[in-house]
Motif scaffolding. Structure first.
Motif, PDB file in Angstrom:
ATOM      1  N   MET A   1       0.843  -1.195   0.000  1.00  0.00           N
ATOM      2  CA  MET A   1       0.000   0.000   0.000  1.00  0.00           C
ATOM      3  C   MET A   1       0.876   1.242   0.000  1.00  0.00           C
ATOM      4  O   MET A   1       1.914   1.280   0.655  1.00  0.00           O
ATOM      5  N   ALA A   2       0.456   2.242  -0.723  1.00  0.00           N
ATOM      6  CA  ALA A   2       1.153   3.522  -0.733  1.00  0.00           C
ATOM      7  C   ALA A   2       0.124   4.642  -0.739  1.00  0.00           C
ATOM      8  O   ALA A   2      -1.005   4.473  -1.216  1.00  0.00           O
ATOM      9  N   TYR A   3       0.522   5.776  -0.213  1.00  0.00           N
ATOM     10  CA  TYR A   3      -0.337   6.944  -0.219  1.00  0.00           C
ATOM     11  C   TYR A   3       0.052   7.877  -1.360  1.00  0.00           C
ATOM     12  O   TYR A   3       1.216   7.923  -1.774  1.00  0.00           O
ATOM     13  N   CYS A   4      -0.921   8.599  -1.875  1.00  0.00           N
ATOM     14  CA  CYS A   4      -0.691   9.612  -2.887  1.00  0.00           C
ATOM     15  C   CYS A   4      -1.346  10.911  -2.441  1.00  0.00           C
ATOM     16  O   CYS A   4      -2.115  10.942  -1.478  1.00  0.00           O
ATOM     17  N   TYR A   5      -1.004  11.976  -3.142  1.00  0.00           N
ATOM     18  CA  TYR A   5      -1.637  13.272  -2.914  1.00  0.00           C
ATOM     19  C   TYR A   5      -2.603  13.474  -4.060  1.00  0.00           C
ATOM     20  O   TYR A   5      -2.209  13.484  -5.230  1.00  0.00           O
ATOM     21  N   PHE A   6      -3.892  13.625  -3.749  1.00  0.00           N
ATOM     22  CA  PHE A   6      -4.901  13.693  -4.801  1.00  0.00           C
ATOM     23  C   PHE A   6      -5.838  14.863  -4.550  1.00  0.00           C
ATOM     24  O   PHE A   6      -6.619  14.864  -3.584  1.00  0.00           O
ATOM     25  N   ASN A   7      -5.707  15.887  -5.402  1.00  0.00           N
ATOM     26  CA  ASN A   7      -6.568  17.072  -5.320  1.00  0.00           C
ATOM     27  C   ASN A   7      -6.700  17.620  -3.904  1.00  0.00           C
ATOM     28  O   ASN A   7      -7.794  17.886  -3.414  1.00  0.00           O
ATOM     29  N   GLY A   8      -5.548  17.743  -3.233  1.00  0.00           N
ATOM     30  CA  GLY A   8      -5.536  18.440  -1.954  1.00  0.00           C
ATOM     31  C   GLY A   8      -5.452  17.588  -0.720  1.00  0.00           C
ATOM     32  O   GLY A   8      -5.310  18.125   0.380  1.00  0.00           O
ATOM     33  N   SER A   9      -5.517  16.261  -0.873  1.00  0.00           N
ATOM     34  CA  SER A   9      -5.520  15.387   0.301  1.00  0.00           C
ATOM     35  C   SER A   9      -4.568  14.214   0.118  1.00  0.00           C
ATOM     36  O   SER A   9      -4.331  13.759  -1.006  1.00  0.00           O
ATOM     37  N   LEU A  77       3.753  13.254   2.042  1.00  0.00           N
ATOM     38  CA  LEU A  77       3.911  11.923   1.462  1.00  0.00           C
ATOM     39  C   LEU A  77       5.130  11.218   2.027  1.00  0.00           C
ATOM     40  O   LEU A  77       5.105   9.990   2.257  1.00  0.00           O
ATOM     41  N   GLN A  78       6.195  11.949   2.263  1.00  0.00           N
ATOM     42  CA  GLN A  78       7.378  11.346   2.871  1.00  0.00           C
ATOM     43  C   GLN A  78       7.052  10.785   4.250  1.00  0.00           C
ATOM     44  O   GLN A  78       7.488   9.689   4.611  1.00  0.00           O
ATOM     45  N   GLU A  79       6.271  11.531   5.018  1.00  0.00           N
ATOM     46  CA  GLU A  79       5.885  11.078   6.352  1.00  0.00           C
ATOM     47  C   GLU A  79       4.944   9.877   6.268  1.00  0.00           C
ATOM     48  O   GLU A  79       5.057   8.933   7.054  1.00  0.00           O
ATOM     49  N   ALA A  80       4.021   9.901   5.310  1.00  0.00           N
ATOM     50  CA  ALA A  80       3.026   8.832   5.204  1.00  0.00           C
ATOM     51  C   ALA A  80       3.623   7.534   4.691  1.00  0.00           C
ATOM     52  O   ALA A  80       3.301   6.443   5.189  1.00  0.00           O
ATOM     53  N   ASN A  81       4.481   7.612   3.663  1.00  0.00           N
ATOM     54  CA  ASN A  81       5.018   6.404   3.032  1.00  0.00           C
ATOM     55  C   ASN A  81       6.354   5.958   3.612  1.00  0.00           C
ATOM     56  O   ASN A  81       6.666   4.761   3.601  1.00  0.00           O
ATOM     57  N   ASN A  82       7.145   6.919   4.057  1.00  0.00           N
ATOM     58  CA  ASN A  82       8.443   6.613   4.689  1.00  0.00           C
ATOM     59  C   ASN A  82       9.329   5.746   3.799  1.00  0.00           C
ATOM     60  O   ASN A  82       9.982   4.808   4.269  1.00  0.00           O
ATOM     61  N   PHE A  83       9.355   6.059   2.499  1.00  0.00           N
ATOM     62  CA  PHE A  83      10.227   5.340   1.571  1.00  0.00           C
ATOM     63  C   PHE A  83      11.627   5.956   1.622  1.00  0.00           C
ATOM     64  O   PHE A  83      11.773   7.181   1.594  1.00  0.00           O
ATOM     65  N   ASP A  84      12.639   5.107   1.637  1.00  0.00           N
ATOM     66  CA  ASP A  84      14.012   5.604   1.626  1.00  0.00           C
ATOM     67  C   ASP A  84      14.420   6.041   0.218  1.00  0.00           C
ATOM     68  O   ASP A  84      14.992   7.103   0.029  1.00  0.00           O
TER      69      ASP A  84
END
Length: 267
Positions: A1-9, A77-84
């Protein structure tokens, strides 16, 4: 699972969707940009935001996506996904009906984990006669490049180098450089101004003389060394073109120096 930024959220990617009537989807009316997160930090983000803003102004939408909105979204997104090791892909599509006088932007950012991404040490490219429409804009139109997917696979090629009237412009996803008689050459016209290219040019004069000029197809095959540059390929040595050996058919000494200098720049 990954998070994205979509139209403000910030949302789970599985929850993000666009209409099948979206004009960007139906007509290919949109732009994008892509930069890397290295060790959890965006690389050359401001350069990419400058280019994205220039491309955005070309679309002439009713509203603009401001740079600060993107900076904040990337941090979230960096905080949500924490991908290196990851990529951030900025996507801006036209939203609305083409009969409307004003089009609204549909904007989103995907953040993908690329920790397993590895480049080959050397590569082959193929040539194709083509000149991109609006080459200075990073549009979503990759029809020609994707149309050549079978030819690239057959040739085991990493990219396609475009030329028109005998003059090289760029590769479909990269800029191109050649070394000849101790000088670094790169095309000047009909190209997307790559961010990796920009940063290579910022230090290359410390290694060897540089000339930004027209480059013929013949000059390319007569080069001592050739490499391409992009966000993901970084500095990629090209040892064959259309199956023909370039120089000694191995990574050249000047390319190695530029590779190392680029790595040092990222530190």
């Amino acid at each position: 699972m990954a998070y994205c930024y979509f139209n403000g959220s910030i949302v789970d990617e599985s929850k993000a969707s666009i209409s099948i009537h979206n004009l960007g989807l139906q007509r290919g009316f949109g732009i994008f940009d892509l930069f890397r997160g290295r060790g959890g930090r965006p690389a050359f983000m401001e350069d990419h935001l400058d280019r994205f803003y220039k491309s955005q102004s070309f679309l002439d939408f009713d509203d603009n996506i401001e740079k600060e909105e993107i900076r904040v979204a990337v941090r979230k997104l960096q905080e949500a996904n924490n991908f290196d090791e990851s990529t951030f892909r900025l996507m801006l599509l036209a939203d609305g009906n083409e009969s409307e006088e004003v089009l609204k932007p549909l904007f989103y950012i995907t953040n993908s984990n690329i920790s397993s991404h590895n480049n080959p040490s050397t590569a082959n490219v193929i040539l194709h006669e083509y000149l991109r429409e609006y080459p200075s804009i990073k549009s979503i139109n990759y029809l020609t490049s994707n149309h050549l997917h079978r030819a690239k696979k057959k040739a085991n090629a990493i990219d396609v180098v475009y030329h028109s009237n005998g003059i090289i412009s760029e590769a479909s996803r990269s800029n191109i450089f050649l070394v000849k008689d101790g000088m670094l050459l790169t095309p000047q016209n009909n190209i997307l101004l790559g961010v990796t290219r920009k940063n290579i040019l910022s230090f290359a004069e410390e290694i060897l003389p540089v000339s930004v000029q027209d480059i013929s197809v013949g000059m390319l095959f007569e080069a001592d060394e050739v490499f391409i540059s992009s966000t993901l390929k970084e500095v990629m040595p090209i040892v064959t073109i259309d199956g023909k050996k370039i120089g000694e058919g191995q990574i050249g000494a000047q390319t190695l120096k530029i590779q190392q200098a680029f790595v040092d720049l990222l530190q």
